[in-house]
Design an enzyme around this catalytic site. Structure first.
Site, PDB file in Angstrom:
ATOM      1  N   GLY A   1      55.972  71.897  48.434  1.00 58.93           N
ATOM      2  CA  GLY A   1      55.550  71.751  49.832  1.00 58.93           C
ATOM      3  C   GLY A   1      56.365  72.688  50.710  1.00 58.93           C
TER       4      GLY A   1
ATOM      5  N   ILE B   1      80.662  63.506  38.127  1.00 59.07           N
ATOM      6  CA  ILE B   1      79.774  64.011  37.064  1.00 59.07           C
ATOM      7  C   ILE B   1      80.592  64.537  35.881  1.00 59.07           C
ATOM      8  CG2 ILE B   1      77.984  65.731  36.511  1.00 59.07           C
ATOM      9  CD1 ILE B   1      77.012  65.410  39.441  1.00 59.07           C
TER      10      ILE B   1
ATOM     11  N   GLY C   1      80.262  70.387  41.950  1.00 54.32           N
ATOM     12  CA  GLY C   1      79.609  69.979  43.198  1.00 54.32           C
ATOM     13  C   GLY C   1      78.172  70.468  43.271  1.00 54.32           C
TER      14      GLY C   1
ATOM     15  N   HIS D   1      82.925  30.232  36.820  1.00 55.16           N
ATOM     16  CA  HIS D   1      83.974  30.401  35.819  1.00 55.16           C
ATOM     17  C   HIS D   1      83.378  30.253  34.431  1.00 55.16           C
ATOM     18  CE1 HIS D   1      87.840  30.246  33.857  1.00 55.16           C
ATOM     19  NE2 HIS D   1      87.393  29.213  33.164  1.00 55.16           N
TER      20      HIS D   1
ATOM     21  N   ALA E   1      72.419  58.434  45.436  1.00 57.32           N
ATOM     22  CA  ALA E   1      71.022  58.002  45.452  1.00 57.32           C
ATOM     23  C   ALA E   1      70.799  56.856  46.439  1.00 57.32           C
ATOM     24  CB  ALA E   1      70.609  57.580  44.049  1.00 57.32           C
TER      25      ALA E   1
ATOM     26  N   GLY F   1      85.716  70.686  36.560  1.00 53.67           N
ATOM     27  CA  GLY F   1      85.486  69.708  37.619  1.00 53.67           C
ATOM     28  C   GLY F   1      85.720  68.292  37.121  1.00 53.67           C
ATOM     29  N   ALA F   2      86.767  67.633  37.664  1.00 54.59           N
ATOM     30  CA  ALA F   2      87.048  66.236  37.277  1.00 54.59           C
ATOM     31  C   ALA F   2      86.542  65.282  38.345  1.00 54.59           C
ATOM     32  CB  ALA F   2      88.542  66.050  37.043  1.00 54.59           C
ATOM     33  N   GLY F   3      85.341  65.562  38.866  1.00 50.39           N
ATOM     34  CA  GLY F   3      84.701  64.640  39.807  1.00 50.39           C
ATOM     35  C   GLY F   3      83.865  63.633  39.023  1.00 50.39           C
TER      36      GLY F   3
END
Ligand SMILES: Cc1cc2nc3c(=O)[nH]c(=O)nc-3n(C[C@H](O)[C@H](O)[C@H](O)COP(=O)(O)OP(=O)(O)OC[C@H]3O[C@@H](n4cnc5c(N)ncnc54)[C@H](O)[C@@H]3O)c2cc1C
Length: 474
Positions: free
Chosen positions: A122, A194, A280, A453, A329, A190-192
């Site tokens: 679109g 993901i 990122g 419990h 999300a 990258g240690a984020g």
């Protein structure tokens, strides 16, 4: 088929498809346009989340965790498995089937809500008194007109300069979810969220995983105490994480060689069979033809919006990863619902302070609200209480006692300012904290509520009691 709609939603990720459903529920005529397709060309609505994000990653996290449990943890329960074998092909097929179920579910929901779905790209073609013209280019080309447009075109993975994704050796999230053979040596940049989730999947399946992170601190967005605990547990699991590195060069031949400077500035090189780059994501406005109508983007390429997701153009809204705010999300979904309601003049509720964050590693990590560092920086006077899963009966029965719950409350009013969980089912436990914070609860409110419990949720109650230094089971 009508070509005029009250609302056209561009993008059917969690932001777009949810906005379309809510708008249809409110009695508007709705079109939703999405270009994602399966390998055989069929529509695959659901966006990054369904196709190459939340859903397939969680399917593989679950499968790989089951594999690891059968191999290691089950023996403690008296369950011994003699010849444990991995059928990675079957595991990946299952993941694909879970994705397809979600794609089909969304197509069903479009039908149920009488939303007209267009499979294709679109793009803005112009505007006049009757509304915005959107060109749909797919198998067929057509133009529709809509009074309101919701841009929900999501994001794309950011590549490392000089190391483009090739789908073979240098992988983005899509490639990371479909490696056909377990790589012996897997590098992750990258240690984020993901990087940690993908690293965990492949480590459990047998890869030697090394994660290289540019920032000097681990999990900077999390509470420091949680980040420290996570670093300790991941190291014990064998996830090698190096912080403060600077990537100098990535070259590929039969494998991938990463040349980098370590935290002390010393030159290092590492050879991997596959490299996942998870540094990122960037907003996606490719092909939207924003310029045709003068839709403003900011300097980083996000569609510029105000706090209600209004763009600079009347009746054009933008939501989800393509606008400011956390790339999650559920944040996209909340914005989708809020925008649909604002279109019909109703109130739209989105509170960034109560958006939960989750990392689906083992142990899971989840938090909502502020951490100690943020509160100290703001000069807020607070008190906190923690409770370890080691002292929780259900966690002991599960055989998973890693981690703790930490509740931070205002020193005077006792109002909860942040809740941080590292441990089993943190992703589920955090919802109680979100509800409490949305209702402006105090730590005392949680402390007096009856919790089943034995349950992991009792650790939340105990952490609330700990804020007042009166835990019962510690
Ligand atoms: C590996 C991974 C794991 C993740 N795990 C989680 C998680 O556990 N929890 C969580 O909250 N978030 C997670 N995320 C983030 C989450 O996927 C995103 O925040 C979310 O998908 C954003 O939704 P969205 O609707 O804004 O965009 P998207 O999901 O990116 O959807 C955008 C859609 O728009 C379509 N599109 C774009 N341009 C056009 C156009 N011009 N015409 C037609 N269609 C177009 C795209 O094809 C796509 O289908 C994860 C992401 C990754 C990569």
């Amino acid at each position: 088929m009508s070509t005029s709609f009250d609302v056209a939603v561009i993008g059917a990720g969690p932001g777009g498809y949810i906005a379309a459903i809510r708008a249809a529920q409110l009695g508007l005529s709705v079109a939703c346009i999405d270009e994602w397709k399966t390998t055989d060309g069929k529509p695959a609505p659901g966006g990054t989340c369904t196709n190459v994000g939340c859903i397939p990653s969680k399917a593989l996290l679950q499968s790989s965790e089951n594999y690891e449990h059968v191999g290691h943890a089950y023996a403690e329960h008296g369950i011994k498995v003699k010849e444990l074998t991995l059928d990675l092909g079957r595991m990946l097929e299952r993941k694909d089937a879970v994705v397809r179920q979600n794609n089909d579910g969304i197509l069903f929901l479009f039908k149920k809500n009488k939303i007209t779905f267009f499979h294709g790209r679109g793009s803005f073609a112009g505007s006049d008194a009757s509304g915005y013209e959107i060109k749909v280019s797919g198998r067929n080309e057509e133009t529709i007109v809509a009074t309101h447009v919701v841009v929900a075109t999501g994001s794309n993975p950011r590549s490392l300069p000089g190391a483009d994704f090739d789908g073979k050796l240098i992988l983005d999230n899509e490639g990371a979810l479909a490696i056909p053979e377990v790589p012996k040596r897997l590098g992750v940049i990258g240690a984020g969220v993901i990087g940690l989730e993908m690293g965990s999947v492949w480590r459990r399946l047998g890869s030697e995983v090394r994660i290289l992170e540019a920032l000097p601190g681990f999990l900077g967005a999390a509470d420091e105490q949680v980040a420290k605990e996570a670093a300790k547990v991941f190291a014990k699991q064998g996830l090698a994480i190096e912080l403060g590195v600077k990537i100098n060069k990535v070259s590929t031949k039969k494998n991938v060689v990463v040349e980098y400077s370590d935290a002390n500035g010393a030159a290092q090189a590492a050879t991997f069979d596959k490299l996942i780059v998870a540094i990122g994501r960037v907003p996606n406005t490719n092909g939207l033809n924003a310029a045709a109508v003068g839709l403003e983007l900011d300097e980083r390429g996000f569609v510029k919006v105000d706090h209600e997701c209004r763009t600079n153009l009347p009746n054009v809204w933008a939501i989800g990863d393509v606008v400011r705010g956390p790339m999650l999300a559920h944040k996209a979904e909340e914005e989708g619902v809020a925008v649909a309601q604002r279109i019909v003049g109703q109130y739209g509720h989105v509170d960034f302070n109560t958006v939960p964050w989750v990392i689906y590693t083992s142990p899971e990590i989840a938090w909502v609200g502020k951490n100690e560092r943020e509160l100290k920086a703001k000069g807020v006077d607070f008190k906190s209480g923690t409770f370890p899963f080691m002292a929780n009966g259900r966690a002991r029965a599960l055989g998973d006692t890693t981690g703790f719950v930490k509740i931070i409350a205002d020193a005077k009013s006792d109002r909860i300012l942040g809740v941080h969980v590292i441990g089993p089912m943190a992703s589920e436990l955090i919802s109680e904290a979100v509800v409490a914070m949305e209702f402006g609860a105090s730590a005392e409110d949680i402390a007096v509520i009856c919790h089943a419990h034995p349950s992991l949720a009792e650790a939340i109650k105990e952490a609330a009691l700990a804020v007042d230094k009166r835990t019962l089971n510690l």
